[in-house]
Scaffold this motif. Structure first.
Motif: not given
Length: 355
Positions: A145, A190-191, A193-194, A197-198, A201
């Motif tokens: 997370d 998929e994690r 990729r997240e 993205k984080a 940011r």
């Protein structure tokens, strides 16, 4: 006759925090006062002109009983990768190693600074401080997370390689295989990729050096930041799986990204051998190829000090002036030398982090 001043060097990768964690001397004392072990400590950095770089947090795997040094003297090899690590102990080691760098900064009384901006790095260069970037090589210590990512960011983390060569929940690394292309398996999960993205940011740099080719292209599609490989070489010169193809180099150039030339001899030598009997001219062949394909503004140094077998002509960080001398003798002018040794790193971090 007075000696010419040392060329400042900003370096894309070192593993001194792991060496200090494993050492018998208090880490901050060993680093700041000098222990003459391995490749790096502050007194030797001063002697070599090393003014800053990426300090890697790397969680080691258990010894698998493989003599990697012997294996990498074969004409062909494929080093068996260790299995994925459990999160909880990896997080503990990650915090421990990050704390070592924080304690070094605190104990240095202003001589060492963990840099959170390109302006911080420029200030260190102007005032003779050691500029340290807190970097993670393999994100096993970060939870699915990404709560730990926020904690580490507030502690100074500004660069992350989602994987080392072993797999984790974020993706698949490239193995130590020769000869081989970097196309060795699946890319980001998929994690993963997240995580990219984080990082975008938060403006944390994403390091591509240990990702396999599919993972590289996954990041290229997702990321809005320059593509950066902190310690990688040219596959066209040495066909090792860890090195970058000309297609990858073209993508890095298109993104106005960066490649740091790795000093590890198995990624330098055309025969892929791990041997310190590797002439500096072989390193410069990689520099020439990278400059041709990425551009003179997209190439720097990424030593892998304290984490690799490097050419005997360099020896340790005190040998950086010998490398700079070989680059000068090869024909690089002073403006090019400044770019390769430190200016390009600061510029790409400005483009990634902002000023």
């Amino acid at each position: 006759m007075s000696r010419s001043p040392l060329m400042p060097v900003f370096d894309g990768h070192n593993d001194v925090l792991l060496r200090l964690m494993r050492g018998k001397i208090q880490p901050e004392k060993a680093f700041l006062e000098g222990d003459n072990i391995g490749h790096l400590d502050l007194p030797r950095m001063r002697q070599g002109g090393f003014f800053g770089g990426f300090f890697a947090v790397y969680v080691p795997s258990q010894d698998m009983g493989i003599d990697v040094d012997a294996l990498m003297t074969h004409r062909e090899y494929d080093v068996l990768l260790p299995p994925a690590l459990d999160h909880a102990p990896s997080q503990q080691v990650t915090v421990h190693m990050a704390s070592i760098l924080i304690r070094i900064e605190r104990a240095s009384k202003g001589e060492v600074k963990i840099c959170r901006s390109a302006a911080d790095i420029r200030d260190c260069l102007d005032h003779g401080k050691l500029a340290a970037i807190l970097h993670i090589e393999g994100a096993e210590g970060i939870d699915p997370d990404l709560y730990m990512l926020d904690v580490l960011y507030e502690s100074g983390l500004r660069s992350i390689g989602p994987v080392w060569s072993r797999p984790n929940i974020f993706g698949h690394g490239v193995p130590f295989r020769y000869p081989s292309t970097p196309d060795t398996g699946p890319g980001l999960t998929e994690r993963g990729r997240e995580l990219v993205k984080a990082c975008n940011r938060l403006k944390i740099m994403v390091d591509l050096s240990h990702l396999n080719e599919k993972g590289f292209w996954d990041v290229a599609k997702l990321s809005d930041a320059p593509l950066v490989a902190t310690h990688s070489n040219a596959h066209a010169v040495c066909p090792h799986s860890r090195n970058l193809t000309d297609e990858q180099l073209a993508a890095i150039r298109e993104s106005r990204g960066m490649v740091g030339v790795n000093f590890a001899t198995s990624f330098i030598r055309p025969d892929g051998q791990r041997s310190d009997d590797t002439p500096l001219e072989e390193m410069i062949r990689h520099m020439d190829h990278l400059i041709e394909h990425v551009g003179v503004d997209g190439v720097g140094l990424g030593s892998d000090f304290d984490g690799a077998t490097i050419p005997a002509e360099i020896g340790d960080v005190r040998g950086l002036p010998r490398l700079v001398g070989a680059m000068r003798q090869h024909g690089y002018d002073e403006a090019t030398l400044r770019k390769l040794c430190y200016e390009n790193w600061i510029s790409v971090l400005e483009r990634t982090w902002g000023r």
